[in-house]
Design an enzyme around this catalytic site. Structure first.
Site, PDB file in Angstrom:
ATOM      1  N   SER A  15     -10.485  -0.720   3.995  1.00 61.55           N
ATOM      2  CA  SER A  15      -9.709  -0.675   5.156  1.00 61.55           C
ATOM      3  C   SER A  15      -9.133   0.804   5.449  1.00 61.55           C
ATOM      4  O   SER A  15      -8.454   1.215   4.681  1.00 61.55           O
ATOM      5  CB  SER A  15      -8.506  -1.514   5.066  1.00 61.55           C
ATOM      6  OG  SER A  15      -8.986  -2.977   4.638  1.00 61.55           O
ATOM      7  N   GLU A  27      -4.364   3.859   6.203  1.00 62.28           N
ATOM      8  CA  GLU A  27      -4.222   3.682   4.858  1.00 62.28           C
ATOM      9  C   GLU A  27      -4.914   4.769   4.117  1.00 62.28           C
ATOM     10  O   GLU A  27      -4.370   5.127   2.963  1.00 62.28           O
ATOM     11  CB  GLU A  27      -4.873   2.264   4.388  1.00 62.28           C
ATOM     12  CG  GLU A  27      -4.565   2.253   2.716  1.00 62.28           C
ATOM     13  CD  GLU A  27      -5.440   0.805   2.300  1.00 62.28           C
ATOM     14  OE1 GLU A  27      -5.312  -0.493   3.010  1.00 62.28           O
ATOM     15  OE2 GLU A  27      -6.542   0.839   1.379  1.00 62.28           O
ATOM     16  N   ARG A  38       0.813  -1.301  -0.194  1.00 63.26           N
ATOM     17  CA  ARG A  38      -0.121  -0.035   0.029  1.00 63.26           C
ATOM     18  C   ARG A  38       0.818   1.001  -0.082  1.00 63.26           C
ATOM     19  O   ARG A  38       0.636   2.098   0.811  1.00 63.26           O
ATOM     20  CB  ARG A  38      -0.884  -0.243   1.153  1.00 63.26           C
ATOM     21  CG  ARG A  38      -2.085  -1.002   1.290  1.00 63.26           C
ATOM     22  CD  ARG A  38      -2.934  -1.014   0.292  1.00 63.26           C
ATOM     23  NE  ARG A  38      -4.060  -2.063   0.750  1.00 63.26           N
ATOM     24  CZ  ARG A  38      -4.083  -3.199   0.288  1.00 63.26           C
ATOM     25  NH1 ARG A  38      -3.228  -3.721  -0.321  1.00 63.26           N
ATOM     26  NH2 ARG A  38      -4.997  -4.072   0.834  1.00 63.26           N
TER      27      ARG A  38
HETATM   28  C1  FAD Z   1     -15.408  -1.469  -0.353  1.00 61.23           C
HETATM   29  C2  FAD Z   1     -13.967  -1.030  -0.555  1.00 61.23           C
HETATM   30  C3  FAD Z   1     -13.179  -2.083  -0.453  1.00 61.23           C
HETATM   31  C4  FAD Z   1     -11.934  -1.715  -0.869  1.00 61.23           C
HETATM   32  N1  FAD Z   1     -11.083  -3.063  -1.112  1.00 61.23           N
HETATM   33  C5  FAD Z   1      -9.632  -2.831  -1.346  1.00 61.23           C
HETATM   34  C6  FAD Z   1      -8.769  -3.885  -1.521  1.00 61.23           C
HETATM   35  O1  FAD Z   1      -9.010  -4.977  -1.378  1.00 61.23           O
HETATM   36  N2  FAD Z   1      -7.519  -3.505  -1.806  1.00 61.23           N
HETATM   37  C7  FAD Z   1      -6.839  -2.333  -1.809  1.00 61.23           C
HETATM   38  O2  FAD Z   1      -5.775  -1.964  -2.107  1.00 61.23           O
HETATM   39  N3  FAD Z   1      -7.752  -1.123  -1.588  1.00 61.23           N
HETATM   40  C8  FAD Z   1      -9.297  -1.299  -1.207  1.00 61.23           C
HETATM   41  N4  FAD Z   1      -9.905  -0.321  -1.095  1.00 61.23           N
HETATM   42  C9  FAD Z   1      -9.407   0.984  -1.221  1.00 61.23           C
HETATM   43  C10 FAD Z   1      -9.254   1.847  -2.556  1.00 61.23           C
HETATM   44  O3  FAD Z   1     -10.557   1.115  -3.445  1.00 61.23           O
HETATM   45  C11 FAD Z   1      -8.066   1.685  -3.312  1.00 61.23           C
HETATM   46  O4  FAD Z   1      -7.089   2.262  -2.851  1.00 61.23           O
HETATM   47  C12 FAD Z   1      -8.239   2.148  -4.655  1.00 61.23           C
HETATM   48  O5  FAD Z   1      -7.119   1.857  -5.367  1.00 61.23           O
HETATM   49  C13 FAD Z   1      -8.332   3.685  -4.761  1.00 61.23           C
HETATM   50  O6  FAD Z   1      -8.844   4.255  -6.050  1.00 61.23           O
HETATM   51  P1  FAD Z   1      -9.402   5.260  -6.322  1.00 61.23           P
HETATM   52  O7  FAD Z   1      -9.551   5.628  -7.880  1.00 61.23           O
HETATM   53  O8  FAD Z   1     -10.712   5.548  -5.669  1.00 61.23           O
HETATM   54  O9  FAD Z   1      -8.379   6.304  -5.847  1.00 61.23           O
HETATM   55  P2  FAD Z   1      -8.810   7.806  -5.094  1.00 61.23           P
HETATM   56  O10 FAD Z   1      -9.454   7.326  -3.577  1.00 61.23           O
HETATM   57  O11 FAD Z   1      -9.706   8.789  -5.813  1.00 61.23           O
HETATM   58  O12 FAD Z   1      -7.185   8.365  -4.703  1.00 61.23           O
HETATM   59  C14 FAD Z   1      -6.445   7.740  -3.667  1.00 61.23           C
HETATM   60  C15 FAD Z   1      -5.066   8.445  -3.700  1.00 61.23           C
HETATM   61  O13 FAD Z   1      -4.538   8.068  -5.087  1.00 61.23           O
HETATM   62  C16 FAD Z   1      -4.021   9.475  -5.550  1.00 61.23           C
HETATM   63  N5  FAD Z   1      -4.475   9.474  -7.039  1.00 61.23           N
HETATM   64  C17 FAD Z   1      -5.655   8.989  -7.459  1.00 61.23           C
HETATM   65  N6  FAD Z   1      -5.266   8.882  -8.983  1.00 61.23           N
HETATM   66  C18 FAD Z   1      -4.167   9.209  -9.201  1.00 61.23           C
HETATM   67  C19 FAD Z   1      -3.400   9.508 -10.651  1.00 61.23           C
HETATM   68  N7  FAD Z   1      -4.041   8.994 -11.704  1.00 61.23           N
HETATM   69  N8  FAD Z   1      -1.963   9.662 -10.336  1.00 61.23           N
HETATM   70  C20 FAD Z   1      -1.512   9.737  -9.190  1.00 61.23           C
HETATM   71  N9  FAD Z   1      -2.091   9.616  -8.005  1.00 61.23           N
HETATM   72  C21 FAD Z   1      -3.494   9.522  -8.105  1.00 61.23           C
HETATM   73  C22 FAD Z   1      -5.016  10.296  -5.069  1.00 61.23           C
HETATM   74  O14 FAD Z   1      -4.717  11.590  -4.977  1.00 61.23           O
HETATM   75  C23 FAD Z   1      -5.198   9.809  -3.599  1.00 61.23           C
HETATM   76  O15 FAD Z   1      -4.147  10.191  -2.823  1.00 61.23           O
HETATM   77  C24 FAD Z   1     -11.361  -0.773  -0.864  1.00 61.23           C
HETATM   78  C25 FAD Z   1     -12.244   0.514  -0.763  1.00 61.23           C
HETATM   79  C26 FAD Z   1     -13.575   0.156  -0.640  1.00 61.23           C
HETATM   80  C27 FAD Z   1     -14.633   1.481  -0.662  1.00 61.23           C
HETATM   81  C1  EPU Z   2     -10.326  -3.676   1.890  1.00 61.16           C
HETATM   82  C2  EPU Z   2      -8.950  -3.511   1.527  1.00 61.16           C
HETATM   83  O1  EPU Z   2      -7.816  -4.443   1.713  1.00 61.16           O
HETATM   84  C3  EPU Z   2      -8.021  -5.746   2.187  1.00 61.16           C
HETATM   85  C4  EPU Z   2      -8.078  -6.747   1.403  1.00 61.16           C
HETATM   86  O2  EPU Z   2      -9.613  -6.682   0.706  1.00 61.16           O
HETATM   87  C5  EPU Z   2      -8.331  -8.144   2.274  1.00 61.16           C
HETATM   88  C6  EPU Z   2      -8.345  -9.426   1.127  1.00 61.16           C
HETATM   89  O3  EPU Z   2      -7.201  -9.625   0.591  1.00 61.16           O
HETATM   90  O4  EPU Z   2      -7.133  -8.308   3.072  1.00 61.16           O
HETATM   91  C7  EPU Z   2      -6.667  -7.139   3.865  1.00 61.16           C
HETATM   92  O5  EPU Z   2      -7.932  -6.931   4.741  1.00 61.16           O
HETATM   93  P1  EPU Z   2      -7.595  -7.985   6.368  1.00 61.16           P
HETATM   94  O6  EPU Z   2      -6.224  -8.095   6.818  1.00 61.16           O
HETATM   95  O7  EPU Z   2      -8.553  -7.264   7.284  1.00 61.16           O
HETATM   96  O8  EPU Z   2      -8.215  -9.201   5.547  1.00 61.16           O
HETATM   97  P2  EPU Z   2      -9.592 -10.040   6.416  1.00 61.16           P
HETATM   98  O9  EPU Z   2      -9.251 -11.543   5.704  1.00 61.16           O
HETATM   99  O10 EPU Z   2     -10.889  -9.591   6.152  1.00 61.16           O
HETATM  100  O11 EPU Z   2      -9.139 -10.416   7.881  1.00 61.16           O
HETATM  101  C8  EPU Z   2      -7.952 -10.743   8.332  1.00 61.16           C
HETATM  102  C9  EPU Z   2      -8.233 -11.323   9.574  1.00 61.16           C
HETATM  103  O12 EPU Z   2      -8.512 -10.182  10.658  1.00 61.16           O
HETATM  104  C10 EPU Z   2      -9.470 -10.811  11.638  1.00 61.16           C
HETATM  105  N1  EPU Z   2     -10.561  -9.995  11.631  1.00 61.16           N
HETATM  106  C11 EPU Z   2     -11.229  -9.819  10.402  1.00 61.16           C
HETATM  107  C12 EPU Z   2     -12.286  -8.802  10.498  1.00 61.16           C
HETATM  108  C13 EPU Z   2     -12.929  -8.418  11.703  1.00 61.16           C
HETATM  109  O13 EPU Z   2     -13.735  -7.796  11.971  1.00 61.16           O
HETATM  110  N2  EPU Z   2     -12.358  -8.913  12.936  1.00 61.16           N
HETATM  111  C14 EPU Z   2     -11.088  -9.622  12.856  1.00 61.16           C
HETATM  112  O14 EPU Z   2     -10.489 -10.007  13.864  1.00 61.16           O
HETATM  113  C15 EPU Z   2      -9.499 -12.255  11.221  1.00 61.16           C
HETATM  114  O15 EPU Z   2      -8.630 -13.030  12.090  1.00 61.16           O
HETATM  115  C16 EPU Z   2      -9.371 -12.357   9.841  1.00 61.16           C
HETATM  116  O16 EPU Z   2      -8.740 -13.657   9.491  1.00 61.16           O
HETATM  117  C17 EPU Z   2      -6.713  -5.890   3.087  1.00 61.16           C
HETATM  118  N3  EPU Z   2      -6.797  -4.737   4.026  1.00 61.16           N
HETATM  119  C18 EPU Z   2      -5.382  -4.266   4.264  1.00 61.16           C
HETATM  120  C19 EPU Z   2      -5.201  -3.199   5.409  1.00 61.16           C
HETATM  121  O17 EPU Z   2      -4.270  -4.964   3.914  1.00 61.16           O
HETATM  122  C20 EPU Z   2      -8.264  -1.997   1.609  1.00 61.16           C
HETATM  123  O18 EPU Z   2      -7.063  -2.144   1.457  1.00 61.16           O
HETATM  124  O19 EPU Z   2      -8.955  -1.240   1.436  1.00 61.16           O
END
Ligand code: FAD
Ligand code: EPU
Ligand code: NDP
Length: 299
Positions: free
Chosen positions: A220, A290, A171
């Site tokens: 997250s 994050e 990240r």
């Molecule tokens: C329900 C949910 C689930 C999610 N699950 C995950 C997950 O599993 N894994 C994960 O990694 N993230 C996850 N996220 C977080 C998020 O979706 C990611 O970080 C995603 O990559 C952000 O993309 P965005 O286009 O919305 O960026 P934005 O939120 O619009 O921007 C994020 C950052 O990137 C910069 N940025 C945006 N576009 C550009 C560009 N073209 N050039 C340079 N900088 C730029 C912005 O200025 C800002 O600093 C989740 C979010 C939600 C709401």
């Molecule tokens: C959603 C994001 O990314 C997610 C990504 O979708 C998932 C799947 O790969 O793995 C990460 O979550 P995570 O580490 O919480 O993964 P999960 O599998 O949901 O949970 C891991 C562990 O946390 C514990 N857990 C999870 C949820 C909860 O309410 N309580 C809890 O105790 C459980 O032990 C579980 O096994 C990423 N988050 C980060 C910060 O690395 C994001 O970055 O926005």
């Protein structure tokens, strides 16, 4: 910057645009200026005419940003849904502009029998955001698939850069100062597209089972600390369901903060600080957000 100097533009310039409608938390005050470019050339022309002191904020889907209630006193470059060209390049390459939805790219790749980016299907966001964050899930990350990117600076100059120009981690992405992602060339692996499509479905089901995907959040809130999960630490301190104003620690996943309706950016910021303090007081671990904070007067 005086608006009169902006000439020959084909994109859409909005003034005092409410950013709450451009973030998945549904919070954030207005942007003084908000530009949706028609294409890369148009964006380059727009940037070349801006005051060099103008604060800039790049915004994709807004799924990883917490924007101040006072808004953003500068210019937002909005890529989501514009700058969204997506095409095959050669046998195993895909070219995507920064505003392309990750979900769309994942399925596009699978349909071409190219595999490895199924994890992108559940990440709400643009490829620009995925490059900036090194978005990842289920063991996959964005940058291992990057062959090259094109960046643009605040004067509108475009450069091509290889992945070696960027320092990439969990990240975390650091690259040349003052450049943003315009587009990316991914290099993927040939494989079984039907199996990739099945994996996309499976990953989306896993996500729906473990994350509150239908509610306004930013995913997250905190990075996982080394060797542990932020969610585990937050849950073990009894913080699930804890709320400040309209912001609440999700009952479904403790590392998600939900806007239950009517939350302000300030409610969310206070809840983030409360969670950090509570976890730190008992474990000594200060959780690192994050999500990226955008203050009212900075980029
Ligand atoms: C329900 C949910 C689930 C999610 N699950 C995950 C997950 O599993 N894994 C994960 O990694 N993230 C996850 N996220 C977080 C998020 O979706 C990611 O970080 C995603 O990559 C952000 O993309 P965005 O286009 O919305 O960026 P934005 O939120 O619009 O921007 C994020 C950052 O990137 C910069 N940025 C945006 N576009 C550009 C560009 N073209 N050039 C340079 N900088 C730029 C912005 O200025 C800002 O600093 C989740 C979010 C939600 C709401
Ligand atoms: C959603 C994001 O990314 C997610 C990504 O979708 C998932 C799947 O790969 O793995 C990460 O979550 P995570 O580490 O919480 O993964 P999960 O599998 O949901 O949970 C891991 C562990 O946390 C514990 N857990 C999870 C949820 C909860 O309410 N309580 C809890 O105790 C459980 O032990 C579980 O096994 C990423 N988050 C980060 C910060 O690395 C994001 O970055 O926005
Ligand atoms: N947007 C948000 O606020 C949030 C979204 N999510 C979830 O994150 C994921 C990605 O969201 P988001 O980035 O908004 O992208 P979208 O769900 O809007 O999808 C973006 C594009 O991907 C293509 N696509 C998406 N789903 C399918 C499908 N089932 N079959 C074929 N093509 C599809 C579509 O392309 P085309 O234009 O060709 O139809 C669509 O326009 C989704 O699972 C969504 O439910 C979670 C929280 C918040």
């Amino acid at each position: 910057m005086t608006l009169a100097v902006l000439t020959e533009l084909r994109g859409e310039l909005r003034l005092d645009e409410p950013l709450a409608s451009h973030t998945t938390w549904r919070v954030g005050g207005p942007a003084r200026r908000f530009y949706r470019p028609a294409d890369a050339e148009d964006l380059s022309r727009f940037l070349s005419q801006l005051d060099p002191e103008e604060p800039l904020l790049w915004l994709g889907l807004g799924s990883n940003v917490l924007i101040d209630d006072r808004g953003f006193a500068g210019t937002v470059i909005h890529t989501q849904g514009c700058l969204a060209a997506l095409e095959r390049r050669g046998e195993t390459g895909i070219h995507a502009e920064a505003g392309t939805a990750c979900a769309k790219l994942a399925r596009f790749a699978a349909r071409l029998d190219l595999v490895g980016v199924e994890f992108l299907a559940g990440i709400p966001g643009t490829m620009g955001g995925a490059l900036a964050m090194n978005a990842g899930a289920w063991g996959g990350e964005t940058w291992p698939h990057v062959a090259r990117v094109r960046t643009i600076d605040r004067w509108g100059r475009i450069r091509e850069r290889g992945p070696e120009a960027f320092s990439v981690g969990y990240r975390q992405v650091e690259g040349p100062e003052g450049e943003w992602f315009l587009d990316v060339d991914l290099e993927l692996t040939p494989g079984d597209g039907a199996a990739a499509m099945a994996r996309i479905r499976e990953l989306l089901e896993r996500r729906a089972a473990t994350q509150p995907t239908g509610l306004p959040s930013c995913g997250s809130v905190f990075r996982n600390p080394p060797g542990d999960h932020a969610a585990r630490l937050i849950e073990s301190h009894g913080l699930k369901g804890y709320r400040i104003g309209g912001a609440q620690v999700s009952d479904k996943h403790a590392n998600f903060i939900i806007n239950t309706g009517g939350a302000t950016s300030s409610d969310i910021a206070c809840l983030i600080a409360h969670v950090q303090d509570a976890v730190e007081s008992r474990t000594g671990i200060r959780l690192v957000p994050e999500v990226r904070r955008v203050a009212g007067d900075s980029a």
